[in-house]
Each structure stands twice: as C-alpha cells, then as structure tokens.
Design a protein around this motif. Structure first.
Motif, short mmCIF file in Angstrom:
data_model
loop_
_atom_site.label_atom_id
_atom_site.label_comp_id
_atom_site.label_asym_id
_atom_site.label_seq_id
_atom_site.Cartn_x
_atom_site.Cartn_y
_atom_site.Cartn_z
N LEU A 100 0.83 -1.21 0.00
CA LEU A 100 0.00 0.00 0.00
C LEU A 100 0.86 1.26 0.00
O LEU A 100 0.50 2.28 -0.58
N THR A 101 2.00 1.18 0.65
CA THR A 101 2.92 2.33 0.66
C THR A 101 3.55 2.51 -0.72
O THR A 101 3.71 3.63 -1.19
N ASP A 104 1.01 4.22 -2.83
CA ASP A 104 0.99 5.66 -2.58
C ASP A 104 2.11 6.35 -3.36
O ASP A 104 1.93 7.43 -3.92
N ASP A 107 1.32 6.45 -6.99
CA ASP A 107 0.27 7.43 -7.21
C ASP A 107 0.85 8.85 -7.24
O ASP A 107 0.50 9.67 -8.10
N PHE B 56 5.27 3.85 7.62
CA PHE B 56 5.73 4.99 6.82
C PHE B 56 5.16 6.28 7.39
O PHE B 56 5.83 7.32 7.38
N GLN B 70 -1.10 1.85 7.60
CA GLN B 70 -1.92 2.05 6.40
C GLN B 70 -3.40 1.87 6.78
O GLN B 70 -3.83 0.76 7.12
N LEU B 100 -10.60 0.65 -0.24
CA LEU B 100 -9.46 1.18 -1.02
C LEU B 100 -9.94 2.20 -2.05
O LEU B 100 -9.23 3.18 -2.35
N ASP B 107 -8.06 10.68 -1.13
CA ASP B 107 -6.76 11.16 -1.56
C ASP B 107 -6.92 12.23 -2.65
O ASP B 107 -6.25 13.27 -2.62
#
Lengths: 193, 193
Positions: A100-101, A104, A107, B56, B70, B100, B107
């Motif tokens: 998922l990181t 990101d 993206d 992260f 996440q 998601l 986002d």
C-alpha cells in the motif's frame, strides 16, 4: 486455477504489478484485454448490470467465483496462492502494508505529470507538472526510498528482500521500478529540475 | 484486547476512519497521541530503531504483538474483530476493495487543495487548487459517487448498506463523509467553481 487478468491493453500502469506477480510465479493466467477477448470483454465486466461486485476501475482479476479489484487487494489475495507472501496473518499484513505504501508512491509519481487532472494530458498542465515534480524529487522520493532502505535494513532475515527470506509481491514491484519503472515513462523528468 | 491508535493530535485526517470504526464497535482503545503519551509516543514508534516493522506514516495501530499501518490495512484487520466486516474471504475482499476505492477518493479530495505539494500550504498553490478542484467536482466526484450508488443498488441484501445486511467499516466512512466530511474542511470549495 486459471486466473483472468483484466487491464487496459497497451499500457503497463497498475496492471503490470499484478502481471509481474503472476509471471514471477509462473501462474496459469489469461491477459484478457490483450487476448482474443479484447478490451470489450473487460468493459462488459466494468459496466455490466449483472456484475454483483463491480470494480471501480481496472485492473481486476477473476479467480474462480471471485472478481477482485484494486491492485493492492488483488495482490493480497494472490500472494499466498502464488507463494509470494507469508502464510501467517502478521506476515500478510506486513507485506500488504508495504504494498500500500508502494501504491501511494506510484500514485504520487503519476500525479507529478497530472497535478491538475488525470483527464488532461501532460501537455495541458506542464508548468504545474514541473513545479510538482520539483517537490516530488526533493522531498517525496528521498522519504519513500529512505523508508524502503530502512525496511530492508531491519529485515531480520537479511536485506535481500523486503519481507522475510524470499521474494514477495512487494519486491516484484521493486523489480517493476527498475525494469518498467515509473521514471522510464517520463524522460521529461530528467530535465525538470 | 485494548487497542492503541496512533495518529496526529488536532486533525481528523485518515486516523478518523480508524477511530470511527473503533467507536462504532465500542472497542476498548487508547488514542495515544491525544492522551498522556502525546505525539512523542507516536514519533518514537515512527522513528525508533527497535521497531521491526516501521510505519511509513500515521495512522497505525498496536494490537497485541502486531503493529499495523496504512488505514486500509488497519481496517482490514479490525473489521472482523469489531463485527464490522464479513468473516468469509469473499466478503472481506469486497469490503476491502470498497475501502481502497474510498481511500482513493479521499486522496483525490485532499489533493484538490494540495495539487503541487503536500508540503506547501493551500495559500501557496491556490490558482492550481482552483483548477484541480474544478475538474474534481466536474468529473471525479460524479464518477465516485455514481459508483457507490451502483454498489448500493446491487447489494442483494438491500440498499441500506454497502456490504451485506449490516454496517461495515466502509459504511462508517460514509458516515465520516457526512459528519466529518472532506468538504466540511474546505469551505473554499463552495466558491471555487
């Protein structure tokens, strides 16, 4: 099981990450939109009234009765089946967290060239793209790459892989960065600084 | 089990979606950075050398031995434990897929006000924000909301919930849109058109 992968023909995009995992594992799969089904077969599942769990967008995967969308979700499902993720819950969650990181990061890389709108071409938002790319290269790339270096360094099984002692699907994405990398798509980046 | 939620104090952000799930379920949890631990306790886990699986960024959740980051991943883990997701694999993957997609929507909403850089204030990118917001409202909001309307309409258990016949964590996000909504943060949007 023969998997069916659905993604736009002619671009690598997010579909490539699923494709890399399937290829790495030597899985039996059909790349539907690139094959005889064409993109029409994909669009029928996207828009079809009879689809109970419609995807928002490609890529999606048919695995028997399941129709699964969202790249991260597809890889979460495929990981253990392809031998590309730990089987235990903690390991699966950790691999998914990394993935998922990476999503990101990808993206943000995409948006460097589409800061105003995905629906507009890069040429229609070039000054903004240059400004966003400057910040991306200066603040975001070091933060993400530094993070993944840290993850490698803290892997108790050694720094050859992100998760445990063998290749997992987040690491097939590392391969994607190198061989089909986000930067490769955009040579303009070389002179954007 | 007493969960520990870690997220920046003073903003709702992505942490709110985890908080809403915990609150909805009446779970036993500590909101560490808002409590006596403060943000220092959170930063020690973000930066600490001894953390094997470092996040992260916030939010992250401690659940016994697990440290999970996440937002989507946290909710995927919590869902069945809190009674906010189906227990079967197909249902869990479907709920996660929707979540998601909501994360992508959030986002994009965030980026309407930070099209050039998250590290810059809105005031430093106001013309670009206005342009991106125009596209967002015109093309992206209808696409996302139309998608979720379709998902509701196709739910065989009725259109009261996104997944099955009862509330699930993607629907607590629908609540978040209403009560702590992304639009509520940005009254400028009202006059951006």
């Amino acid at each position: 099981m023969r998997y069916e992968l659905y993604y736009w023909d002619g671009i690598q995009g997010r579909g490539e990450f699923v494709r890399l995992a399937l290829e790495e594992a030597g899985a039996d799969y059909v790349d539907v939109a690139r094959g005889s089904g064409g993109e029409g077969a994909m669009l029928r599942l996207l828009d079809g009234q009879e689809v109970e769990h419609p995807p928002f967008a490609p890529p999606f995967l048919r695995a028997g009765e399941l129709l699964i969308a969202q790249t991260a979700n597809i890889l979460f499902y495929l990981g253990p089946h392809l031998g590309l993720a730990p089987a235990d819950e903690a390991g699966r969650l950790w691999a998914h967290q990394l993935q998922l990181t990476i999503a990101d990061f990808v993206d943000e890389a995409h948006d460097t060239h589409h800061p105003i709108a995905s629906s507009l071409y890069y040429a229609d938002q070039r000054p903004e793209a240059k400004r966003r790319t400057g910040d991306f290269l200066k603040t975001r790339v070091p933060k993400y790459l530094g993070y993944f270096e840290k993850v490698l360094a803290r892997n108790k099984a050694g720094d050859a892989h992100l998760v445990g002692a063998k290749l997992s699907y987040p690491s097939t994405r590392r391969l994607a960065f190198n061989e089909h990398g986000i930067f490769r798509h955009y040579p303009e980046l070389d002179s954007a600084g």
